[in-house]
Enzyme design. Structure first.
Site, PDB file in Angstrom:
ATOM      1  CG  ASN A 203       1.217   6.161 -15.742  1.00 52.00           C
ATOM      2  OD1 ASN A 203       1.960   6.433 -16.673  1.00 52.00           O
ATOM      3  ND2 ASN A 203       0.241   6.982 -15.340  1.00 52.00           N
ATOM      4  CG  ASP A 272      -7.678   6.204 -13.838  1.00 48.95           C
ATOM      5  OD1 ASP A 272      -7.922   7.200 -14.556  1.00 48.95           O
ATOM      6  OD2 ASP A 272      -7.416   5.087 -14.303  1.00 48.95           O
ATOM      7  CE  LYS A 282      11.106   8.322   4.532  1.00 47.82           C
ATOM      8  NZ  LYS A 282      12.314   7.830   5.156  1.00 47.82           N
ATOM      9  CG  PHE A 316      -4.153   8.236 -26.943  1.00 45.90           C
ATOM     10  CD1 PHE A 316      -4.234   9.454 -27.588  1.00 45.90           C
ATOM     11  CD2 PHE A 316      -3.250   7.287 -27.419  1.00 45.90           C
ATOM     12  CE1 PHE A 316      -3.427   9.730 -28.695  1.00 45.90           C
ATOM     13  CE2 PHE A 316      -2.441   7.555 -28.510  1.00 45.90           C
ATOM     14  CZ  PHE A 316      -2.532   8.773 -29.146  1.00 45.90           C
ATOM     15  CE  LYS A 334     -13.007   8.788 -20.234  1.00 46.68           C
ATOM     16  NZ  LYS A 334     -11.742   8.881 -19.522  1.00 46.68           N
TER      17      LYS A 334
HETATM   18  O1  PMT Z   1       4.048   7.765 -22.968  1.00 45.89           O
HETATM   19  P1  PMT Z   1       4.467   6.505 -23.732  1.00 45.89           P
HETATM   20  O2  PMT Z   1       5.461   5.676 -22.949  1.00 45.89           O
HETATM   21  O3  PMT Z   1       4.922   6.822 -25.123  1.00 45.89           O
HETATM   22  O4  PMT Z   1       3.175   5.566 -23.872  1.00 45.89           O
HETATM   23  C1  PMT Z   1       2.082   5.995 -24.603  1.00 45.89           C
HETATM   24  C2  PMT Z   1       0.754   5.604 -23.922  1.00 45.89           C
HETATM   25  C3  PMT Z   1       0.610   4.097 -23.932  1.00 45.89           C
HETATM   26  C4  PMT Z   1       0.712   6.121 -22.482  1.00 45.89           C
HETATM   27  C5  PMT Z   1      -0.390   6.319 -24.757  1.00 45.89           C
HETATM   28  O5  PMT Z   1      -0.378   5.855 -26.084  1.00 45.89           O
HETATM   29  C6  PMT Z   1      -1.756   6.097 -24.139  1.00 45.89           C
HETATM   30  O6  PMT Z   1      -2.381   5.061 -24.277  1.00 45.89           O
HETATM   31  N1  PMT Z   1      -2.267   7.140 -23.421  1.00 45.89           N
HETATM   32  C7  PMT Z   1      -3.527   7.068 -22.687  1.00 45.89           C
HETATM   33  C8  PMT Z   1      -3.290   6.393 -21.362  1.00 45.89           C
HETATM   34  C9  PMT Z   1      -4.548   6.359 -20.492  1.00 45.89           C
HETATM   35  O7  PMT Z   1      -4.565   6.983 -19.481  1.00 45.89           O
HETATM   36  O8  PMT Z   1      -5.545   5.676 -21.004  1.00 45.89           O
HETATM   37  P2  PMT Z   1      -6.993   5.473 -20.220  1.00 45.89           P
HETATM   38  O9  PMT Z   1      -7.673   4.463 -21.057  1.00 45.89           O
HETATM   39  O10 PMT Z   1      -6.766   5.198 -18.794  1.00 45.89           O
HETATM   40  O11 PMT Z   1      -7.668   6.894 -20.368  1.00 45.89           O
HETATM   41  C10 PMT Z   1      -8.551   7.232 -21.422  1.00 45.89           C
HETATM   42  C11 PMT Z   1      -8.430   8.694 -21.783  1.00 45.89           C
HETATM   43  O12 PMT Z   1      -8.867   9.500 -20.690  1.00 45.89           O
HETATM   44  C12 PMT Z   1      -7.016   9.157 -22.123  1.00 45.89           C
HETATM   45  O13 PMT Z   1      -7.107  10.062 -23.215  1.00 45.89           O
HETATM   46  C13 PMT Z   1      -6.568   9.890 -20.872  1.00 45.89           C
HETATM   47  O14 PMT Z   1      -5.654  10.948 -21.173  1.00 45.89           O
HETATM   48  C14 PMT Z   1      -7.884  10.452 -20.349  1.00 45.89           C
HETATM   49  N2  PMT Z   1      -7.937  10.637 -18.884  1.00 45.89           N
HETATM   50  C15 PMT Z   1      -7.870   9.572 -18.051  1.00 45.89           C
HETATM   51  C16 PMT Z   1      -7.983   9.758 -16.676  1.00 45.89           C
HETATM   52  C17 PMT Z   1      -8.149  11.068 -16.188  1.00 45.89           C
HETATM   53  N3  PMT Z   1      -8.244  11.306 -14.896  1.00 45.89           N
HETATM   54  N4  PMT Z   1      -8.220  12.108 -17.036  1.00 45.89           N
HETATM   55  C18 PMT Z   1      -8.120  11.914 -18.374  1.00 45.89           C
HETATM   56  O15 PMT Z   1      -8.168  12.872 -19.149  1.00 45.89           O
END
Ligand code: PMT
Length: 400
Positions: A203, A272, A282, A316, A334
């Site tokens: 991403n 995810d 490949k 986040f 979570k």
């Molecule tokens: O890196 P930059 O370009 O500065 O951009 C910052 C950002 C936009 C990436 C950052 O601010 C941000 O939003 N990070 C979280 C991105 C994300 O994966 O969000 P989510 O809503 O999909 O996930 C929710 C939370 O679960 C997040 O804390 C994520 O780290 C966590 N997660 C998600 C999936 C997974 N398999 N394991 C996780 O721990």
């Protein structure tokens, strides 16, 4: 603050005028020193007009030698912008053949370098080695950005925007040490999930938000482990970097460092889904449609939430709609104490951008808003909210 701005000889010297103007508008006392080469790009008169002070261009003047020791002593911070490859090489080697290089050696305050140059020069091992040396010795670097360069090429090496340099300098000079004794575990950047030996799903996360939080936490006295996916940022000084590629590797690194952590900030944009059985060879291109079978990756935040104990856990959420509702749902499911939610479908904010705007939600129902602002400033505000929440939780514990 008293700031000595050293202007190096590169085309980005013209942007130093905006930097000097902004520092002045923000109430700082600015003295400019230019190298001889900088004078080929911008005239000293420009800076003299902006600062109301004579610009230092040489170690010697009609009146005799310029007191570089006094200039070094009288300023709180030295900002070099643009820091050219040549200047960084001289700084790293300790050469002192003009006013700026001599003053650099005599300067005992904080030094901020904002490099700018052609991409090949920036990526050259000599430049990168000089950069590492200078960082190890305590210089703070405002990394150049990717973009259109004066040499009519795209790539890394463009001087950071003057507003970002000002923000960096001001953040660096803040002296709050309110996280002394805390161990932060922070994740940042994307993960890459292999499709075959050379292709992957990922991403647009640049790591800027997570690195800004790590940098701010370290400057505020915390010990910081930064688990980072693949990004092209220089890790902040005084931060232990653990580089990973995939979600599985990130999970392992987080679990390996969880025991010592007192505050966990999960900023990474973890993929995810992943391909469980990656082909050894490949994937061949054919005319037929290709279907991929994807499995969910481990949810690291959810797992940390289950094992969180008395740690403070900050998640986040990257959303494109229903920001607060979705964020609240993620926070509760979570087991986070706080969730920082950002909308990621707006131009110039969120993924990749230098700026962000966030809602900070806590379990107690309190919300705070930060931005739009530079990611360093947002990082400081997130840390302020974490400090507040920590106080509240301690008060609750004490009254229990
Ligand atoms: O890196 P930059 O370009 O500065 O951009 C910052 C950002 C936009 C990436 C950052 O601010 C941000 O939003 N990070 C979280 C991105 C994300 O994966 O969000 P989510 O809503 O999909 O996930 C929710 C939370 O679960 C997040 O804390 C994520 O780290 C966590 N997660 C998600 C999936 C997974 N398999 N394991 C996780 O721990």
């Amino acid at each position: 603050m008293r700031i000595l701005v050293g202007v190096g000889g590169g085309i980005a010297a013209y942007k130093a005028a905006e930097l000097v103007r902004t520092l002045g508008v923000r109430g700082h006392e600015v003295q400019v020193a230019m190298t001889r080469a900088a004078g080929e790009f911008v005239r000293p008169l420009t800076f003299a007009s902006l600062t109301g002070r004579k610009v230092i261009t040489d170690l010697f003047s009609e009146e005799g030698p310029i007191e570089h020791i006094a200039v070094a002593r009288d300023n709180d911070v030295l900002v070099v912008a643009p820091a050219t490859a040549d200047l960084m090489a001289k700084f790293a080697c300790g050469l002192a053949d003009d006013f700026l290089t001599t003053t650099f050696l005599a300067f005992t305050g904080k030094v901020v370098l904002a490099p700018a140059m052609n991409s090949a020069m920036w990526l050259h091992p000599a430049t990168q080695a000089n950069l590492s040396t200078l960082e190890r010795r305590g210089c703070s670097i405002v990394s150049p950005s990717d973009g259109w360069l004066a040499c009519r090429e795209m790539g890394p090496g463009r001087l950071a925007e003057p507003a970002a340099i000002v923000e960096h300098v001001e953040a660096l000079m803040r002296t709050k040490r309110d996280f002394e004794g805390e161990n932060f575990l922070i994740t940042a950047g994307p993960t890459q999930e292999a499709l075959d030996p050379i292709r992957y799903i990922s991403n647009r996360s640049s790591g800027k938000m997570g690195y800004a939080i790590a940098d701010a936490a370290a400057r505020r006295g915390a010990s910081v482990v930064l688990v980072s996916g693949p990004v092209s940022l220089t890790p902040p000084p005084q931060v232990e970097l653990v580089s990973v590629r995939t979600a599985q590797e990130m999970r392992k690194a987080v679990m390996d460092h969880l025991a010592e952590a007192t505050i966990v900030v999960k900023n990474a944009a973890v993929a995810d889904y992943y391909v469980a059985s990656v082909p050894q060879q490949k994937l061949k291109k054919t005319a037929a449609r290709l279907s991929l079978e994807l499995d969910p990756t481990p949810d690291i935040l959810a797992e940390v939430g289950e094992k969180k104990g008395d740690r403070l856990l900050v998640g986040f959420a990257a959303e494109t709609e229903n920001l607060v509702e979705e964020a609240r749902r993620k926070m509760l499911s979570k087991h986070c104490d706080m969730l920082v939610a950002n909308l990621v479908n707006r131009e110039g904010l969120g993924f990749e951008a230098d700026n962000n705007e966030v809602e900070i939600i806590t379990r107690g129902g309190k919300t705070a808003h930060a931005g739009p602002a530079g990611k360093r400033q947002i990082a400081e505000q997130i840390l302020d909210q974490i400090a507040l929440l920590r106080l509240t939780l301690r008060a609750v514990d004490a009254s229990a």
